[in-house]
Design an enzyme around this catalytic site. Structure first.
Site, PDB file in Angstrom:
ATOM      1  N   GLU A 335      20.469 -16.272  91.207  1.00 30.13           N
ATOM      2  CA  GLU A 335      20.786 -16.640  89.824  1.00 30.13           C
ATOM      3  C   GLU A 335      19.978 -15.807  88.835  1.00 30.13           C
ATOM      4  O   GLU A 335      20.476 -15.446  87.763  1.00 30.13           O
ATOM      5  CB  GLU A 335      20.545 -18.134  89.606  1.00 30.13           C
ATOM      6  CG  GLU A 335      21.296 -19.054  90.556  1.00 30.13           C
ATOM      7  CD  GLU A 335      22.789 -18.782  90.629  1.00 30.13           C
ATOM      8  OE1 GLU A 335      23.370 -18.276  89.644  1.00 30.13           O
ATOM      9  OE2 GLU A 335      23.382 -19.050  91.693  1.00 30.13           O
ATOM     10  N   TYR A 422      31.678 -11.678  96.614  1.00 29.62           N
ATOM     11  CA  TYR A 422      30.239 -11.631  96.845  1.00 29.62           C
ATOM     12  C   TYR A 422      29.901 -10.611  97.928  1.00 29.62           C
ATOM     13  O   TYR A 422      29.133  -9.664  97.709  1.00 29.62           O
ATOM     14  CB  TYR A 422      29.715 -12.999  97.285  1.00 29.62           C
ATOM     15  CG  TYR A 422      29.793 -14.096  96.257  1.00 29.62           C
ATOM     16  CD1 TYR A 422      28.649 -14.557  95.618  1.00 29.62           C
ATOM     17  CD2 TYR A 422      30.998 -14.702  95.936  1.00 29.62           C
ATOM     18  CE1 TYR A 422      28.700 -15.587  94.693  1.00 29.62           C
ATOM     19  CE2 TYR A 422      31.073 -15.728  95.011  1.00 29.62           C
ATOM     20  CZ  TYR A 422      29.922 -16.170  94.389  1.00 29.62           C
ATOM     21  OH  TYR A 422      29.988 -17.184  93.472  1.00 29.62           O
TER      22      TYR A 422
END
Length: 651
Positions: A335, A422
């Site tokens: 993050e 991803y």
């Protein structure tokens, strides 16, 4: 009442002035102005917004949180820039909202304007058409105000009862807007192609602390109510607008980092995330300076549906990353890496989602490699590749959703959420690194983030910048040699496995697989000679051990499972990644001693990464049990998780 009204009005004014008078905004807005100053043609199949005509530059949200009705209501004022002087309407995205009125600011007056809706697409909502007389617009910008309320069908808000929190005393609310659910929170140009600053003025009960993406500039308690002012000074896409309200405590962790959680949980959070500041410093060793001021992580209640959400200045994370053994802190690094890829530079549409997530996974693992070493990095990449293969197999290897540029055609991007952007995106970035070297790749990332900050881009812009970097770095013959080894179309548009098979081998992987296979060979009669090595494995290696058992499930019997559990006590493990794999084995192989713990984990945890494979397992073994678990867990689950589970169990 008069005094209260004056105080609240003053607080609203301070909220707006704190933004407009902040000298730090000038630099941001000047840079961003060059980005939105032309009506470039943008395709986003997931929005109704007429962003070729007008574009939002700033929002002001004035709203009340009603915990009894579970509604957020008020108004949003959109400051809009005119790109097409002959425009006749503003089209916004709206879904499950009660739109009450619309008005155009003309001088000091608010002039009511008409609006209507397009026919609803059940996947992406409706277009809210607001009629605007362009002759009434003064200059090249105007303010449009919409009064609205959310409904009980909203997908962005999750209202929790006190019993669903750690403290059990106060209610809680939080939002999750990615990918296209901000339109269920407020009417907006809900596309990542549009970035805007925003301010907010939120009314809540006095015992509720409100945080949003941005900086809290003022809090005022009047009677039983609290008024919170927030300012986000860096332009962000709508999906990064976030709110959380509950009994929340903040603790500063370092010069620029902090954590937020319910007070009862704050000690555990600070222990688990004690290295947060060092992660930020490590990232800045090869990336441009962190742009956002502070980096705060808010640990949400268990219902949060994902591992984390990269809301700027207010990263949301699941409490599952606070495992107690630091096995999941890499989620925080992921993050944090989004502060550059995703937040600073954003995919212009959801077909280019890999520019957010693939680049972020590459950056995350690069940070991890610098901190944890090469073996740790390679094992993580191997586990990621296994997840990629599983998701591709579920879609079908020829599906558009196994490409880095899927064709949504009006579908909801989150309905096809997977590891493809991803992990396939990460592997594309790693292939580039293998061709130009790690040091040059670090330099390229630096140039890339500097070139496109505050912008929303597509893959061709990424590629053009890479080509420019090659020409500036290498002689012409070397550039040709590098490009001869990159099949861009195959990487971006090709379905299925990546066109180049990358080697992430490290001996530790073989050791973990061998240990699992030894257990199978011994049939549960005894433990492998060096079984205690498992205790020294980090999380990803333990997952490789577990995945090897799953991959050979036909050879695993109850005696083997009992032996492994006796050796390691796995269903009592702290690491949720390990537990989820172990619970799948227990369900599929009817290892009943673990079922109660597995089921408790499912009904008290809302993270989809763990829920979905367990519901899939139960659905295959005993659908009625899956349905009963869903009914028990339903009040806790986020709407997003509910919808995905319903599809698995067909309920």
């Amino acid at each position: 009442k008069l005094i209260v009204g004056i105080l609240v009005s003053a607080a609203v004014l301070l909220s707006i002035l704190s933004y407009s008078n902040n000298s730090n905004n000038i630099g941001f807005l000047q840079e961003y102005e060059s980005v939105i100053n032309h009506a470039d043609y943008i395709i986003d199949n997931s929005t109704y917004a007429n962003i070729q005509d007008v574009r939002t530059t700033h929002l002001h949200i004035n709203a009340t949180l009603d915990f009894h009705k579970k509604v957020m209501s008020g108004c949003v004022t959109l400051s809009m820039k005119v790109l097409n002087p002959s425009f006749e309407e503003v089209i916004l995205d709206s879904r499950y909202l009660d739109i009450q009125s619309a008005s155009l600011q003309t001088g000091s007056k608010q002039v009511p304007v008409d609006f209507y809706f397009t026919e609803e697409n059940p996947q992406i909502g409706q277009g809210l058409h607001v009629k605007v007389d362009n002759k009434a617009v003064m200059g090249d910008s105007f303010n449009l105000t919409i009064h609205y309320a959310t409904t009980n069908e909203t997908l962005s808000l999750n209202w929790l009862e006190p019993s669903q929190t750690v403290g059990k005393i106060f209610p809680y609310v939080y939002t999750h807007c990615e990918a296209i659910d901000c339109r269920t929170l407020l009417p907006v140009q809900d596309t990542p192609a549009v970035k805007a600053t925003y301010t907010a003025f939120i009314e809540s009960p006095k015992n509720i602390t409100v945080h949003m993406t941005g900086n809290t500039t003022n809090e005022l308690v009047v009677g039983d109510l609290k008024y919170t002012s927030i300012s986000m000074n860096v332009p962000i896409p709508s999906y990064l607008i976030a709110l959380a309200g509950g009994n929340l405590a903040y603790l500063k962790m370092g010069e620029r980092t902090g954590v937020i959680s319910e007070p009862e949980f704050i000690t555990l959070v600070t222990r688990e995330l004690s290295e947060l500041e060092s992660f930020l410093l490590e990232a800045e060793k090869f990336l441009p300076k962190y742009e956002w001021g502070t980096y705060n992580i808010l640990v949400l209640p268990p219902s949060f549906p994902t591992g984390g959400m990269e809301n700027p200045l207010l990263t949301f994370v699941s409490p599952t990353i606070i495992a107690g053994d630091k096995s999941q802190v890499n989620v925080a690094i992921h993050e944090l890496a989004h502060s550059w890829s995703g937040n600073l530079i954003t995919n212009q549409n959801w077909e280019n989602f890999w520019l957010n997530e693939g680049v972020t996974v590459y950056t995350e693992r690069h940070i991890i490699r610098r901190i944890q070493g090469e073996a740790f990095y390679r094992v993580q990449a191997t586990v990621g590749n296994s997840s990629l293969y599983t998701d591709m197999a579920n879609f079908g290897f020829n599906s558009t959703f196994t490409t880095l540029h899927p064709n949504y055609q009006g579908a909801n991007p989150y309905d096809t959420f997977s590891e493809v952007p991803y992990e396939k995106g990460f592997q594309f970035m790693t292939h580039l690194e293998n061709l130009i070297g790690q040091e040059h790749m670090e330099r390229f990332l630096y140039v890339y983030f500097k070139t496109y900050k505050y912008q929303s881009i597509v893959y061709t812009q990424f590629w053009d910048t890479f080509q420019t970097f090659l020409r500036d770095t290498f002689p012409e013959h070397k550039v040709k040699e590098i490009n001869s080894q990159i099949d861009l179309d195959a990487w971006i548009f090709g379905p299925g496995k990546p066109p180049v098979e990358l080697d992430f081998y490290t001996p530790e992987i073989d050791e973990a697989k061998r240990l699992a296979l030894e257990y199978i060979k011994l049939g549960g009669k005894s433990s492998p000679k060096h079984y205690e090595r498992f205790y020294k494995y980090f999380s990803s290696l333990k997952c490789i051990f577990m995945q090897t058992l799953l991959d050979n499930l036909q050879d695993v019997n109850l005696n083997i499972i009992q032996r492994i559990n006796d050796d390691y006590g796995l269903y009592q493990a702290l690491d949720p990644e390990v537990k989820t794999l172990w619970f799948q084995i227990a369900i599929y192989k009817h290892y009943i001693p673990a079922w109660a713990t597995a089921n408790d984990f499912m009904v008290n945890n809302g993270r989809m990464k763990y829920l979905l494979p367990l519901y899939k397992a139960w659905n295959e073994i005993d659908r009625q049990t899956a349905i009963e678990l869903f009914i028990a867990g339903y009040p806790l689950y986020h709407p997003m998780a509910r919808n995905k589970i319903r599809k698995i169990i067909n309920y």
